[in-house]
Design an enzyme around this catalytic site. Sequence first.
Site, PDB file in Angstrom:
ATOM      1  N   ASP A  10       0.846  -1.196   0.000  1.00  0.00           N
ATOM      2  CA  ASP A  10       0.000   0.000   0.000  1.00  0.00           C
ATOM      3  C   ASP A  10       0.882   1.247   0.000  1.00  0.00           C
ATOM      4  O   ASP A  10       1.016   1.940   1.021  1.00  0.00           O
ATOM      5  CB  ASP A  10      -0.940  -0.025   1.209  1.00  0.00           C
ATOM      6  CG  ASP A  10      -1.957  -1.154   1.107  1.00  0.00           C
ATOM      7  OD1 ASP A  10      -2.365  -1.492  -0.020  1.00  0.00           O
ATOM      8  OD2 ASP A  10      -2.341  -1.705   2.157  1.00  0.00           O
ATOM      9  N   ASP A  58      -5.535  -6.970  -6.016  1.00  0.00           N
ATOM     10  CA  ASP A  58      -6.737  -6.742  -5.196  1.00  0.00           C
ATOM     11  C   ASP A  58      -7.515  -5.544  -5.743  1.00  0.00           C
ATOM     12  O   ASP A  58      -7.440  -4.447  -5.208  1.00  0.00           O
ATOM     13  CB  ASP A  58      -6.255  -6.494  -3.754  1.00  0.00           C
ATOM     14  CG  ASP A  58      -7.370  -6.176  -2.774  1.00  0.00           C
ATOM     15  OD1 ASP A  58      -8.526  -6.554  -3.033  1.00  0.00           O
ATOM     16  OD2 ASP A  58      -7.069  -5.551  -1.737  1.00  0.00           O
ATOM     17  N   LYS A  60     -10.961  -5.836  -6.564  1.00  0.00           N
ATOM     18  CA  LYS A  60     -12.372  -5.965  -6.123  1.00  0.00           C
ATOM     19  C   LYS A  60     -13.374  -5.521  -7.184  1.00  0.00           C
ATOM     20  O   LYS A  60     -14.131  -4.560  -6.983  1.00  0.00           O
ATOM     21  CB  LYS A  60     -12.601  -5.165  -4.834  1.00  0.00           C
ATOM     22  CG  LYS A  60     -11.695  -5.542  -3.664  1.00  0.00           C
ATOM     23  CD  LYS A  60     -12.131  -4.824  -2.402  1.00  0.00           C
ATOM     24  CE  LYS A  60     -11.272  -5.139  -1.198  1.00  0.00           C
ATOM     25  NZ  LYS A  60      -9.953  -4.474  -1.208  1.00  0.00           N
ATOM     26  N   LEU A  61     -13.391  -6.228  -8.303  1.00  0.00           N
ATOM     27  CA  LEU A  61     -14.286  -5.826  -9.403  1.00  0.00           C
ATOM     28  C   LEU A  61     -15.756  -6.031  -9.037  1.00  0.00           C
ATOM     29  O   LEU A  61     -16.119  -6.991  -8.360  1.00  0.00           O
ATOM     30  CB  LEU A  61     -13.947  -6.625 -10.675  1.00  0.00           C
ATOM     31  CG  LEU A  61     -12.504  -6.529 -11.194  1.00  0.00           C
ATOM     32  CD1 LEU A  61     -12.403  -7.156 -12.587  1.00  0.00           C
ATOM     33  CD2 LEU A  61     -12.001  -5.099 -11.242  1.00  0.00           C
ATOM     34  N   ASP A  63     -19.335  -5.068 -11.319  1.00  0.00           N
ATOM     35  CA  ASP A  63     -20.018  -4.391 -12.428  1.00  0.00           C
ATOM     36  C   ASP A  63     -20.918  -5.440 -13.087  1.00  0.00           C
ATOM     37  O   ASP A  63     -21.084  -6.542 -12.544  1.00  0.00           O
ATOM     38  CB  ASP A  63     -18.964  -3.823 -13.410  1.00  0.00           C
ATOM     39  CG  ASP A  63     -19.481  -2.614 -14.183  1.00  0.00           C
ATOM     40  OD1 ASP A  63     -20.642  -2.654 -14.656  1.00  0.00           O
ATOM     41  OD2 ASP A  63     -18.726  -1.636 -14.332  1.00  0.00           O
ATOM     42  N   THR A  67     -19.021  -6.881 -18.402  1.00  0.00           N
ATOM     43  CA  THR A  67     -17.884  -5.979 -18.171  1.00  0.00           C
ATOM     44  C   THR A  67     -16.837  -6.638 -17.275  1.00  0.00           C
ATOM     45  O   THR A  67     -15.632  -6.561 -17.553  1.00  0.00           O
ATOM     46  CB  THR A  67     -18.398  -4.663 -17.531  1.00  0.00           C
ATOM     47  OG1 THR A  67     -19.327  -4.077 -18.441  1.00  0.00           O
ATOM     48  CG2 THR A  67     -17.263  -3.696 -17.245  1.00  0.00           C
ATOM     49  N   ARG A 213       0.497  -2.735   7.292  1.00  0.00           N
ATOM     50  CA  ARG A 213       1.263  -1.818   8.136  1.00  0.00           C
ATOM     51  C   ARG A 213       2.074  -2.477   9.242  1.00  0.00           C
ATOM     52  O   ARG A 213       3.081  -1.899   9.670  1.00  0.00           O
ATOM     53  CB  ARG A 213       0.316  -0.757   8.710  1.00  0.00           C
ATOM     54  CG  ARG A 213      -0.130   0.227   7.639  1.00  0.00           C
ATOM     55  CD  ARG A 213      -1.369   0.984   8.028  1.00  0.00           C
ATOM     56  NE  ARG A 213      -2.542   0.108   8.062  1.00  0.00           N
ATOM     57  CZ  ARG A 213      -3.775   0.535   8.336  1.00  0.00           C
ATOM     58  NH1 ARG A 213      -3.988   1.806   8.588  1.00  0.00           N
ATOM     59  NH2 ARG A 213      -4.786  -0.317   8.328  1.00  0.00           N
TER      60      ARG A 213
END
Length: 234
Positions: A10, A58, A60-61, A63, A67, A213
């Site tokens: 991240d 990652d 996270k689709l 739709d 698509t 983290r």
Amino acid sequence: MNTKPILALDFPSEQHVFDFLQQFNEPLFVKIGMELYMQEGPDIVRKVKALGHDIFLDLKLHDIPNTVGSAMKGLAKLGVDLVNVHAAGGRPMMEAALEGLEAGTAVGSKRAALIAVTQLTSTTEEQMQREQKIALSLQESVLHYASLTKEAGLNGVVCSVHEAQAIADACGEDFLRVTPGIRLAGGDTHDQKRIATPDGAKHDGSSLIVVGRAVTGAQNPVAAYKQVRELWEA
Ligand code: C5P
């Protein structure tokens, strides 16, 4: 599948990623999420892969089926190891995602494992009931989405450690439970509500852990990673 702890990259830029990765002298399993992908595009995936690391993309689709199927076909060409969608997109969308992934995987290559997000770990039960009008407990909703994901033929779900064992009981040990929210004992919990230690996650039914983290923010990330890995593999 590689079962090393998945390190969440991240970071805001490619330079941060390479500065971080160059501290490690071994192949890792890393997670590239929306933050980095939106900044750097698919090239960051190719470059990290070229360094020999396994990748959980990652994104996270969520739709319409057509698509998501087409998008997965494109993502498959990046040769990643793990990808995901939102289970809330529905069974036809998850099936289309799987078909797209299979269609886009090069002959002779291994298809990426496909998992679904059930309820986001940032969603509270009260919020789910009020906003999504789901008259179930959060745990029941997560279990329902996990079963739907399995029926659609996917390989597992992202969930909190809290739900991992119930999902294994309902969907089978082979159905992946990928769990974020991992912290070392005594470490900062940041914004994660339901956390677990690496050994606690293993004990409570996780099949893969995602660690951000606790390692990326440590004074010595290599030592923190080693500690996470030892606890996870003990
Ligand atoms: O830094 P930390 O260990 O909390 O990072 C966890 C990672 O897992 C982040 O990249 C976060 O976006 C991701 N994640 C999560 N909860 C989910 C799905 C993904 O924390 N339900």
